[in-house]
Design an enzyme around this catalytic site. Structure first.
Site, mmCIF file in Angstrom:
data_model
loop_
_atom_site.group_PDB
_atom_site.id
_atom_site.type_symbol
_atom_site.label_atom_id
_atom_site.label_comp_id
_atom_site.label_asym_id
_atom_site.label_seq_id
_atom_site.Cartn_x
_atom_site.Cartn_y
_atom_site.Cartn_z
ATOM 1 N N VAL A 30 -26.574 -7.189 33.942
ATOM 2 C CA VAL A 30 -26.871 -6.433 32.886
ATOM 3 C C VAL A 30 -27.288 -4.896 33.265
ATOM 4 C CG1 VAL A 30 -28.590 -6.306 30.993
ATOM 5 C CG2 VAL A 30 -27.772 -8.420 31.904
ATOM 6 N N ASP A 85 -29.089 -22.573 26.105
ATOM 7 C CA ASP A 85 -29.678 -22.419 27.444
ATOM 8 C C ASP A 85 -31.315 -21.665 27.306
ATOM 9 O OD1 ASP A 85 -29.868 -22.135 30.340
ATOM 10 O OD2 ASP A 85 -28.819 -20.175 30.267
#
Length: 569
Positions: A22, A131
């Site tokens: 990211v 998740d």
């Protein structure tokens, strides 16, 4: 590090996951700073992974919820599959817990409720996150809200094709999708999952927020898998004794091994947490046709107190004024008597002399001296012929004393008459006697200013005291009514849910009064009904404190109660 992906200018690496990195990036087309998630090089070589990454990212891009990170763009540029998303200013939940320890109960409930609402929204669109974990939850800068990240491995539907893709991905990626410590039992076992898997993960996160420790603290993947599938986490009460039993129930239900024993939806979780929050930290505001119990009791007590205070203050002031008036009359009578006694001898001497030989100067001097009393407004001494011989106003000497007209007589006797003056003073007219014979008249006017000032001061003090008492009574009445209304509303809401077949709520409390007994009775009844509805007719609540209260249903409800077997003792 790559400098440009499509139109996005890469500024720096801000995070790294198992499958993607990211970056902080800038979109020059709209001058916006954002986060861009780029699939790692080893996965970019696999078309199947790339396809799935983009497909599920596009599905997640359809989500628009205040507690889900916003996805702006999904695509592939220069062989870089990417997701452009909202750049959050905040701190991941796992980092926050590592730095500051567990969250407060109030904050834990609020954040868990936000996550539950976000999951319910996503589940309604057929998207399962798979998740949910602290690192995928960011606490925003305001400290009061949270956002869920990374719907990139979400599963859409339950088709065989998707399950086959997942199995292929497990082999290629070399890991089970989802973080083991927060997986549901069915997810850890590789079984078919649905939205209830996310709720189990939420339970593990909530447990960690409350205690500061993972719900399943094994040190190896095998140990964690064993704990998740076969063991329950340590009771929250063991480490957090003040954790409400209702909140413990929520966590335990979320962490149930069988999906059917968990909450049916994220909305049910959010609603239960909202009610838990209101019961513990906030006063419920309900719209009613009439006034709430708080205001009704406060109004009744306020009116009753105000009437009692008004009657009491009026009676006290009236009695006080009469006593003060009596004291003023006594004082004025004493002064008039004193003056009459001191001028009587001179009046007798002058009465036997011709007018030319009469000497009234001593009388005038005495009257002038007596009139210096601050309470005395005027003193006049008239002889037997009503001619004024001594006066506090020298201009009246020699004039005739006029009769009193139009004044209210307050007291009268053979020697004296007392009237009230137009200026609310007191006029005393007393005969000057010597040896029982009248030789003149004394007129004394005493002002009522000090009496009025004293009465006004007393009235102000009493009214101030009454207002203070009224405010105290109102405040106490509202507080007491609120303390009564809160448990009544809790019980009413819980009973309404139970009547509609929703048995997922337990009333948290630390009360040792009759309401505590009622709450314990409801909790025991709800646990028993829930167990029996699940097909265990002989089971009772596992909490001994709940089983301690006998629940007797009203006679009118006896036929209904028979459907659930014996009573709870």
């Amino acid at each position: 590090m790559v400098q440009l992906i499509g139109r996005y200018k890469i500024e720096k690496l801000i995070g790294e996951g198992a499958m993607a990195n990211v970056y902080r990036a800038h979109d020059p087309s709209i001058d916006r700073v954002l986060a861009i998630k780029v699939l790692k090089n080893e996965f970019r070589q696999n078309p199947e992974i790339v396809t799935r990454f983009l497909r599920e990212a596009k599905a997640a891009g359809a989500l628009s919820h205040p507690n889900i990170v916003t996805i702006y763009d999904v695509g592939e540029a220069d062989d870089y599959p990417y997701i452009a998303m909202e750049l959050l200013n905040g701190e991941p939940l796992d980092e926050h817990i590592a730095k500051h320890g567990r969250l407060t109960l109030k904050r834990s409930i609020r954040i868990a409720g936000q996550i539950a609402r976000a999951l319910h929204y996503a589940h309604g669109l057929g998207i399962v996150h798979r998740d949910i974990k602290p690192s995928n939850i960011v606490l925003c800068e305001d400290g009061a809200s949270a956002k869920i990240l990374d719907f990139g491995i979400a599963r859409i539907g339950e088709a065989d094709r998707v399950r086959a893709e997942l199995n292929a991905l497990r082999t290629q990626v070399g890991q089970v999708l989802g973080t083991p410590r927060y997986m549901s039992p069915e997810q850890a076992l590789g079984l078919e999952i649905d939205h209830r898997s996310d709720l189990f993960s939420l339970g593990a996160v909530l447990h960690e927020m409350i205690t500061g420790q993972p719900a399943f603290g094994g040190s190896s993947l095998a140990t964690i898998a064993l704990q998740i599938t076969q063991q329950n986490p340590d009771p929250i009460a063991a480490s957090i004794p003040d954790c409400p039993r209702g909140l413990q129930f929520v966590v335990d239900k979320l962490l149930a091994k069988q999906p059917e024993k968990r909450f049916a939806s994220g909305a049910d979780v959010a609603n239960t947490l909202r009610r838990e929050y209101e019961a513990l930290f906030a006063e419920r505001r309900q719209h009613r046709r009439g006034l709430s119990l708080e205001w009704r009791l406060t109004l009744v007590m306020g009116v009753a107190t105000a009437v009692a205070l008004l009657v009491s203050i009026t009676a006290v002031l009236d009695r006080q004024y009469k006593m003060m008036e009596r004291m003023a009359l006594t004082s004025g009578t004493s002064i008039a008597s004193f003056v009459a006694t001191n001028v009587a001898l001179r009046a007798v001497e002058n009465a036997g002399l011709p007018a030319a030989q009469q000497d009234w100067l001593p009388v005038q001097a005495f009257v002038a001296a007596a009139s210096k009393d601050p309470n005395v407004q005027r003193i006049v001494m008239a002889d037997a012929h009503r001619r004024i011989r001594g006066s506090s106003d020298p201009a009246r000497l020699g004039t005739l004393l006029k009769p009193v007209e139009g004044e209210t007589v307050l007291a009268s006797s053979s020697d004296q008459i007392v009237t009230s003056t137009p200026k609310k003073g007191f006029r005393f007219r007393r005969a000057v006697r010597y040896a029982g014979q009248p030789f003149g008249t004394i007129e004394l006017v005493v002002g009522g200013g000090e009496l009025k000032a004293a009465a006004a001061s007393a009235r102000s003090l009493l009214l101030g005291l009454g207002a203070a008492l009224l405010l105290i009574v109102l405040a106490l009445s509202y507080t007491i009514a609120s303390q009564l209304a809160r448990p009544i509303r809790q019980l009413k809401s819980a009973l309404a849910d139970a009547a509609n077949g929703r048995l997922d709520y337990r009333i948290s409390h630390g009360r040792r009064d009759e309401f505590g007994d009622l709450f314990d009775g409801f909790n025991a009844l709800a646990s028993t009904l829930e167990e029996r509805a699940a097909g265990n007719p002989e089971s009772v609540s596992a909490d001994p404190s709940l089983n301690a209260t006998r629940v007797d249903l009203p006679a009118a409800a006896a036929p209904q109660a028979g459907r659930f077997g014996r009573r709870v003792a």
